[in-house]
Design an enzyme around this catalytic site. Structure first.
Site, PDB file in Angstrom:
ATOM      1  N   ASP A 197       0.383  16.765   9.568  1.00 43.34           N
ATOM      2  CA  ASP A 197       0.856  17.006   8.203  1.00 43.34           C
ATOM      3  C   ASP A 197       1.524  18.382   8.034  1.00 43.34           C
ATOM      4  O   ASP A 197       1.049  19.229   7.268  1.00 43.34           O
ATOM      5  CB  ASP A 197      -0.296  16.837   7.189  1.00 43.34           C
ATOM      6  CG  ASP A 197      -1.058  15.540   7.381  1.00 43.34           C
ATOM      7  OD1 ASP A 197      -0.470  14.578   7.897  1.00 43.34           O
ATOM      8  OD2 ASP A 197      -2.257  15.486   7.030  1.00 43.34           O
ATOM      9  N   GLN A 215       3.750   7.665   2.130  1.00 45.09           N
ATOM     10  CA  GLN A 215       3.129   6.835   3.154  1.00 45.09           C
ATOM     11  C   GLN A 215       3.056   5.405   2.626  1.00 45.09           C
ATOM     12  O   GLN A 215       2.498   5.154   1.542  1.00 45.09           O
ATOM     13  CB  GLN A 215       1.722   7.362   3.458  1.00 45.09           C
ATOM     14  CG  GLN A 215       1.730   8.713   4.145  1.00 45.09           C
ATOM     15  CD  GLN A 215       2.095   8.579   5.614  1.00 45.09           C
ATOM     16  OE1 GLN A 215       1.274   8.193   6.424  1.00 45.09           O
ATOM     17  NE2 GLN A 215       3.346   8.897   5.959  1.00 45.09           N
ATOM     18  N   SER A 230       2.294  11.886   7.588  1.00 43.97           N
ATOM     19  CA  SER A 230       2.806  12.737   6.502  1.00 43.97           C
ATOM     20  C   SER A 230       3.552  13.966   6.980  1.00 43.97           C
ATOM     21  O   SER A 230       3.354  14.450   8.093  1.00 43.97           O
ATOM     22  CB  SER A 230       1.643  13.160   5.600  1.00 43.97           C
ATOM     23  OG  SER A 230       1.224  12.047   4.867  1.00 43.97           O
ATOM     24  N   TRP A 271      -4.299   0.138   4.211  1.00 45.62           N
ATOM     25  CA  TRP A 271      -3.726   1.201   5.037  1.00 45.62           C
ATOM     26  C   TRP A 271      -3.373   0.662   6.428  1.00 45.62           C
ATOM     27  O   TRP A 271      -4.120  -0.118   7.007  1.00 45.62           O
ATOM     28  CB  TRP A 271      -4.722   2.353   5.145  1.00 45.62           C
ATOM     29  CG  TRP A 271      -4.140   3.535   5.856  1.00 45.62           C
ATOM     30  CD1 TRP A 271      -3.430   4.555   5.296  1.00 45.62           C
ATOM     31  CD2 TRP A 271      -4.191   3.806   7.258  1.00 45.62           C
ATOM     32  NE1 TRP A 271      -3.025   5.440   6.261  1.00 45.62           N
ATOM     33  CE2 TRP A 271      -3.490   5.000   7.486  1.00 45.62           C
ATOM     34  CE3 TRP A 271      -4.750   3.148   8.352  1.00 45.62           C
ATOM     35  CZ2 TRP A 271      -3.338   5.565   8.741  1.00 45.62           C
ATOM     36  CZ3 TRP A 271      -4.605   3.704   9.615  1.00 45.62           C
ATOM     37  CH2 TRP A 271      -3.910   4.908   9.797  1.00 45.62           C
ATOM     38  N   ASP A 322      -0.187   9.121   0.721  1.00 45.65           N
ATOM     39  CA  ASP A 322       0.337  10.462   0.425  1.00 45.65           C
ATOM     40  C   ASP A 322       1.815  10.505   0.008  1.00 45.65           C
ATOM     41  O   ASP A 322       2.663   9.890   0.663  1.00 45.65           O
ATOM     42  CB  ASP A 322       0.269  11.353   1.674  1.00 45.65           C
ATOM     43  CG  ASP A 322      -1.031  11.260   2.421  1.00 45.65           C
ATOM     44  OD1 ASP A 322      -1.942  10.581   1.956  1.00 45.65           O
ATOM     45  OD2 ASP A 322      -1.109  11.870   3.493  1.00 45.65           O
ATOM     46  N   TRP A 363       0.817  -1.215   0.000  1.00 43.65           N
ATOM     47  CA  TRP A 363       0.000   0.000   0.000  1.00 43.65           C
ATOM     48  C   TRP A 363       0.845   1.257   0.000  1.00 43.65           C
ATOM     49  O   TRP A 363       1.833   1.345   0.733  1.00 43.65           O
ATOM     50  CB  TRP A 363      -0.864   0.002   1.268  1.00 43.65           C
ATOM     51  CG  TRP A 363      -1.530   1.306   1.574  1.00 43.65           C
ATOM     52  CD1 TRP A 363      -0.975   2.384   2.219  1.00 43.65           C
ATOM     53  CD2 TRP A 363      -2.874   1.684   1.245  1.00 43.65           C
ATOM     54  NE1 TRP A 363      -1.892   3.398   2.321  1.00 43.65           N
ATOM     55  CE2 TRP A 363      -3.064   2.992   1.734  1.00 43.65           C
ATOM     56  CE3 TRP A 363      -3.938   1.032   0.598  1.00 43.65           C
ATOM     57  CZ2 TRP A 363      -4.282   3.676   1.586  1.00 43.65           C
ATOM     58  CZ3 TRP A 363      -5.140   1.715   0.456  1.00 43.65           C
ATOM     59  CH2 TRP A 363      -5.301   3.008   0.939  1.00 43.65           C
TER      60      TRP A 363
END
Ligand code: FRU
Length: 488
Positions: A171, A67, A112, A75, A51, A48
């Site tokens: 983030d 990611q 992120s 995820w 971002d 997987w």
């Protein structure tokens, strides 16, 4: 899993699924044989990705982090994957750059963030989850950016500012201005709406909260329990100067709102509003290329169910690089990065191709699963014009002022209003299951098409509700970026 879903899977994945409901890891050979796996987009060899994180041009090389979940095509346990390129087009995978550290502030995920250069040292600024979100840094041990050191000062921002009932806190987007570091951070206030928080620091370690950089208003129609889906939390802010203006974009409600405006007295005021891309595209982030162009990357999401993703053994694709600009009328300009031209193979050209009403016209000899298409339409009296590529229509509707790929809709964009008599230019990259479109250098839309083996890859020109003309049309076959499809 429904039989219909099983039928649309690549053969390798369908086999893996029918043999074992929790699919065994696919071999590199099986992954490489998957006809839906892109040939010239970056994606991890397996598992997987979401971002893009911390893209940076450093010592003559482009580094992309993203990611990444090494445990499968779903995820979870977020790591930072890493790839390197000399041209932003051809990539080579590197070992994982950062993994969650047991017992520490990022033990549940390295979320992120960005990469900046502090006194000559590339430094990640990212969100650690424990599961509370806090902001952390890591410094590169060497110029190959393979290995990263977390300082004892982490987390550098432990919690949201007092007085804010925050819906999220993650983030970081960091930049330097007048010897000070600034950070735009994704957040939101319960019941109020998404917001971007602004911090300042002399050294990336001690941070002071300045105030909100920009705030949104909650849409009273927005529903659901998820604060991001409702727009009560803004993820992945990006903030940077572009020409004379500043640009801010965030990711929320499944899409990427963007504003162009002015940054003054530590507040941003918006003068234009649009979107980076309203299709299968999320969490964009920017970097400067070797010529100082502002390049945006995004995560191309899958549009098939999670069982199909797990069975395929991979999920998520990095978009192609796109160059941003501010147009003369103050709106966003967007174009594919010129570096991509190096992938062009066999070329075919047509002029003045008539497109009959409601009868897709095959463009002679143009077919394939890895194509670049440049089409200029004269809409004639048709309402919708466009192309069919990978079995999927890419259409602009004159009455709705709307571009769509299959079902991905670009409705809110106030930027694509083509008058009759004016040309409409579509620039399309089609890569096995990915379609990226830029219309008139003004707006972008990404879609997915999962064709079954044996489906037609013929390109058609389309005119609905009237006839139209392709004034000019150029098609290139696009060369793969690696010999085995796994970018190794
Ligand atoms: C956006 C996002 C970020 C977060 C990351 C976790 O897609 O939810 O807000 O940092 O993904 O993978």
């Amino acid at each position: 899993m429904k039989r219909r879903d099983l039928l649309t899977l690549p053969a390798t994945a369908a086999l893996a699924f029918s043999a074992n409901p929790k699919p065994a890891k696919l071999t590199p050979g099986q992954l490489a044989a998957d006809p839906q796996r892109p040939k010239f987009h970056l994606l991890p060899a397996a598992n997987w990705m979401n971002d893009p994180n911390g893209p940076i041009y450093w010592k003559g090389r482009y580094h992309m982090f993203y990611q990444y979940n090494p445990n499968g095509a779903f995820w979870g346990t977020m790591h930072w994957g890493h790839a390197v390129s000399s041209d932003m087009v051809h990539w080579r995978h590197m070992p994982v750059a950062m993994a969650p550290q047991p017992g520490l502030y990022d033990k549940e995920g390295v979320f992120s963030g960005c990469c900046v250069v502090n006194e000559g040292v590339p430094t990640f600024v990212y969100t650690g989850t424990r599961p509370e979100e806090s902001q952390c840094i890591a410094t590169a041990r060497a110029d190959d950016l393979r290995s990263w050191k977390r300082p004892a000062s982490n987390p550098v921002i432990a919690a949201p500012p007092e007085g804010i009932d925050a819906t999220g806190f993650r983030d970081p987007c960091v930049w330097k201005q007048n010897d000070q570091w600034f950070m735009a951070l994704g957040s939101g206030q319960k019941g109020v709406g998404g917001m971007v928080l602004l911090y300042q620091s002399p050294d990336l370690t001690k941070w002071n909260y300045i105030g909100p950089l920009f705030e949104g208003k909650l849409d009273p129609e927005a529903k659901g329990n998820n604060v991001v889906a409702r727009g009560e939390m803004w993820e992945c802010p990006s903030f940077f100067p572009l020409g004379e203006k500043h640009v801010l974009f965030v990711s929320t409600r499944g899409t990427t709102p963007c504003w162009i405006g002015t940054f003054k007295d530590n507040r941003f005021s918006a003068e234009w509003e649009g979107s980076i891309d309203t299709g299968s595209y999320y969490a964009p982030i920017t970097q400067l290329d070797d010529r100082g162009r502002r390049v945006v990357w995004g995560w191309i999401q899958e549009q098939r169910n999670s069982e199909a993703q797990r069975a395929a053994g991979w999920s998520g694709v990095m978009s192609l690089p796109r160059v941003l600009s501010v147009r003369q009328d103050g709106s966003l300009g967007i174009n594919f990065a010129p570096q991509l031209r190096s992938l062009r193979g066999k070329r075919q050209e047509f002029v003045g191709l008539f497109i009959p009403e409601d009868k897709p016209e095959p463009v002679p000899g143009v077919a394939g699963d890895a194509l670049e298409l440049l089409a200029t339409f004269d809409m004639g009296d048709a309402d919708e014009v466009g192309l069919q590529v990978l079995g999927t229509p890419v259409l602009y509707s004159h009455s709705r002022k709307r571009l769509r790929i299959g079902t991905a809709r670009l409705e809110q964009n106030n930027n694509l209003q083509v008058q009759r008599g004016e040309p409409l230019r579509l620039h399309i990259y089609a890569d096995c299951s990915v379609i990226e479109v830029i219309a008139d250098g003004k707006c972008a839309l990404t879609g997915r098409s999962y064709q079954a083996p044996g489906d037609s890859q013929q390109v058609y020109a389309i005119a609905n509700g009237g006839s139209a003309k392709l004034r000019s049309f150029t098609a290139y076959e696009v060369r793969p970026i690696s010999s085995d499809r796994l970018t190794t």
